[in-house]
Design a protein around this motif. Structure first.
Motif, short mmCIF file in Angstrom:
data_model
loop_
_atom_site.label_atom_id
_atom_site.label_comp_id
_atom_site.label_asym_id
_atom_site.label_seq_id
_atom_site.Cartn_x
_atom_site.Cartn_y
_atom_site.Cartn_z
N ALA A 197 -25.92 6.86 -55.21
CA ALA A 197 -27.02 7.84 -55.24
C ALA A 197 -26.96 8.79 -54.04
O ALA A 197 -26.46 8.45 -52.97
CB ALA A 197 -28.35 7.11 -55.25
N ARG A 198 -27.52 9.96 -54.26
CA ARG A 198 -27.63 10.97 -53.20
C ARG A 198 -29.11 11.30 -53.02
O ARG A 198 -29.69 12.04 -53.80
CB ARG A 198 -26.85 12.23 -53.57
N ARG A 250 -25.94 1.14 -57.43
CA ARG A 250 -26.43 2.51 -57.62
C ARG A 250 -26.86 3.14 -56.30
O ARG A 250 -26.77 4.36 -56.12
CB ARG A 250 -27.62 2.51 -58.59
N ALA A 251 -27.31 2.31 -55.36
CA ALA A 251 -27.75 2.84 -54.06
C ALA A 251 -26.59 3.47 -53.31
O ALA A 251 -26.77 4.47 -52.60
CB ALA A 251 -28.37 1.72 -53.23
N GLY A 302 -30.24 4.14 -50.95
CA GLY A 302 -30.31 5.13 -52.01
C GLY A 302 -30.98 6.42 -51.58
O GLY A 302 -30.67 7.50 -52.11
N LEU A 349 -33.86 3.84 -58.71
CA LEU A 349 -32.54 3.22 -58.85
C LEU A 349 -32.40 2.46 -60.16
O LEU A 349 -31.76 1.42 -60.22
CB LEU A 349 -32.29 2.28 -57.66
N ALA A 395 -31.75 9.49 -53.60
CA ALA A 395 -32.51 9.13 -54.80
C ALA A 395 -33.72 8.27 -54.44
O ALA A 395 -33.66 7.43 -53.54
CB ALA A 395 -31.62 8.37 -55.78
N ASP A 406 -24.06 2.11 -66.70
CA ASP A 406 -24.09 3.56 -66.48
C ASP A 406 -24.49 4.38 -67.70
O ASP A 406 -25.09 5.45 -67.56
CB ASP A 406 -22.70 4.03 -66.03
#
Length: 607
Positions: free
Chosen positions: A158-159, A154-155, A545, A164, A161, A32
């Motif tokens: 994510a919003r 991360r998917a 994602g 990734l 996105a 992160d």
């Protein structure tokens, strides 16, 4: 089960989970954080040298291309080093160039985190090959698996996105901040225990007594000769000296265990005293096998901002693992039931003999060997400290099933987590069908595209295993490698294809697999077993994602409670059972029944 068995398992799991928690949080920070301590000193110069722009994110397709290209280049490099090792430095034993088919198999094996070895390390590979080709890929293949897991995590966070992460950044940071420092510390510990780490030539010493033994006689093709009955032709050998192999072993063993790579610097693998000299080194290597896979569950919880989600996955993995370990210990403690045919009480004989000690190191015994077998097959590790070919039929069936479940019971570094997440998505989908709701996982809808990709990811390895086993058994070249015809020989082939397609790398050790046929077949299976799963996983990540996160409502199915854990375990086991039980019935299950029948028959004849 003995008191010692329970104590070993409890202590092992307690230490594993205690160490996994802080490591998992560290890995989450690596994934992160935008700026890490060594960024300006090491990271940025590397990016400039490689022409990488770390601030630029990648779409899932770009990420997939980067993964494939990087690993393809790695395979070509490893192949080339092997083929040229006879003219390269750091070859004190003057090892010849590795044959084309073996080099091809080994290159694919180490790039895919499988580390299947059809060769004897100390008699085939130079020090340069071990270090520059094999050990380097131990780092890169492990880092690749973790990087793919990062993308999938991360998917969920994510919003909408479109990117990734960056593969080159993930690869660099995982290697630099996680794998490399842990391996250095662990290598120093291994050296303190007696694991060799040098560049010396091999040492030839005179033995105190001459040793006369028999070994299989090889024909002109280098393969064991067999008589008219199909039995190996043996020859007497007298030895007055012994060659002690040397080399930079500790540095490679550290990353082979931590990166769930497996394999071995020496042919006898983790049973060799130069790789695994003491009970303490044995226990900590065993701990290292599952450490990062377990830690990644905590990483997942931290990254999605809900630690309960990671604990649910960890609970499912732990439950299956403990059940497998207990079962394998039980079967191996029983010893060989044919002892009963000798007129001796079976239970008493098993206890007096220490259980089934065939193929096991006396230094480690039954319980530790059985636990190692389950750990190395639950993870995509493949290192062994006992020969699985010598396990009892059901004792060997459990490690084989652990592989066949897709190695999601902790699994490989990264690959175990994203494999279990695939099953979690399937579980949510099945549960959604039961209650008539659109399935959701962590606020992301699971729709048609995701299910298609999940189906590919789940079915590709069984396809490779079963078709590959069928091809091997239908061809003369495939059957020629079997050392024990019948149900056990079937198990040898089934295990080899299961190990290769699931990127495990361990073997029953009774199959002569260093042939052009098996080197080629297993290499193809290993490649597709790795990347035919990674690509669908990345595609799922890209699709999820890009979706908006839905708010949790009263109708949202909880994915962190006991009910979900039970459903997840059930999904993993049902898929494994439906896929592989018919094949297992032809191998270890029927072998166990045959063993019982012949034991009873012999006992009646003795009366």
């Amino acid at each position: 089960m003995t008191h010692g068995s329970w104590t070993l398992l409890v202590v092992y799991m307690a230490l594993l989970l205690a160490l996994a928690y802080p490591l998992g949080r560290l890995i989450a920070r690596v994934a992160d954080a935008k700026e890490l301590p060594l960024a300006s000193v090491v990271e940025k110069p590397l990016y400039r040298l490689a022409g990488v722009k770390p601030e630029e994110g990648m779409s899932w397709s770009s990420y997939a291309i980067a993964v494939l290209v990087f690993n393809l280049i790695g395979a070509v490099f490893v192949y080339g080093i092997q083929r040229l090792q006879n003219v390269l430095p750091l070859n004190p034993q003057n090892m010849a160039a590795v044959s084309a088919d073996s080099a091809f198999n080994t290159a694919v094996s180490f790039v895919t985190n499988t580390n299947w070895q059809g060769y004897g390390g100390e008699s085939t590979m130079s020090y340069l090959t071990q270090m520059l080709a094999l050990a380097v890929q131990n780092y890169f293949s492990a880092a690749t698996g973790i990087a793919v897991a990062f993308v999938l995590i991360r998917a969920f966070v994510a919003r909408s996105a479109k990117t990734l992460g960056n593969f080159w950044v993930d690869l660099t940071r995982t290697t630099l901040y996680v794998l490399l420092p842990m391996s250095v510390v662990f290598a120093v510990f291994l050296v303190s225990q007696g694991v060799v780490q040098n560049f010396s030539a091999y040492k030839e010493i005179a033995t105190i007594e001459k040793v006369v033994y028999q070994q299989p006689k090889n024909g002109a093709d280098g393969q064991p000769m067999k008589d008219a009955k199909g039995e190996p032709v043996m020859e007497d050998v007298t030895a007055a000296t012994q060659i002690l192999p040397m080399g930079p072993a500790a540095s490679q063993i550290a990353i082979k265990q931590l990166g769930t790579n497996g394999g071995g610097f020496f042919n006898a693998n983790s049973a060799h005293p130069y790789e695994n000299p003491t009970p303490l080194s044995n226990f900590l290597q065993l701990l290292a096998i599952l450490l990062i896979p377990a830690a990644l569950c905590f990483t997942f919880g931290d990254m999605v901002r809900d630690r309960r989600q990671g604990l649910a996955l960890l609970a499912a993995m732990t439950a299956i693992f403990v059940a497998g370990a207990l079962a394998t210990m039980h079967f191996e403690q029983q010893g060989n039931p044919r002892i009963a045919a000798l007129g001796v009480d079976q239970t008493t004989s098993a206890i007096q003999s220490g259980g089934n000690m065939e193929g096991k190191e006396v230094r480690f015994g039954v319980d530790t060997s059985a636990l190692w077998a389950v750990a190395t097959t639950a993870a995509s590790n493949g290192s062994v400290n006992a020969m699985h070919d010598s396990f009892t039929p059901l004792g060997g069936a459990i490690p084989m099933l652990m592989i066949q479940l897709g190695e999601v019971v902790f699994g490989g570094v990264g690959s175990g987590l994203y494999g279990m997440l695939i099953f979690a998505l399937m579980t949510v989908f099945i549960a959604g069908l039961m209650i008539g709701r659109t399935p959701e996982y962590l606020g992301k809808k699971i729709e048609s595209f995701e299910i298609k990709m999940i189906s590919i990811a789940i079915l590709v390895t069984p396809l490779l295993v079963l078709v590959g086993t069928a091809i091997a058994l239908m061809t003369e070249a495939g059957r020629a490698g079997i050392s024990n015809p019948g149900s056990h020989g079937f198990s040898q082939v089934l295990y080899a294809l299961s190990s290769a397609s699931n990127n495990n790398g361990s073997a029953f050790a009774g199959l002569s697999a260093n042939t052009s046929f098996y080197n080629t077949l297993l290499a193809i299976v290993m490649w597709f077993g790795r990347f035919a799963i990674i690509i669908p996983v990345l595609a799922i990540a890209g699709s999820l994602g890009a979706k908006k996160r839905l708010e949790v409502t009263v109708g949202t199915m909880p994915t962190h409670g006991l009910l979900f854990v039970v459903l997840l375990i059930g999904t993993v086991l049902i898929v494994g059972a439906l896929t592989y039980v018919p094949a297992l019935a032809l191998g270890p299950i029927v072998e166990h029944l045959q063993l019982l029948v012949t034991t009873v028959t012999a006992a009646k004849a003795g009366q």
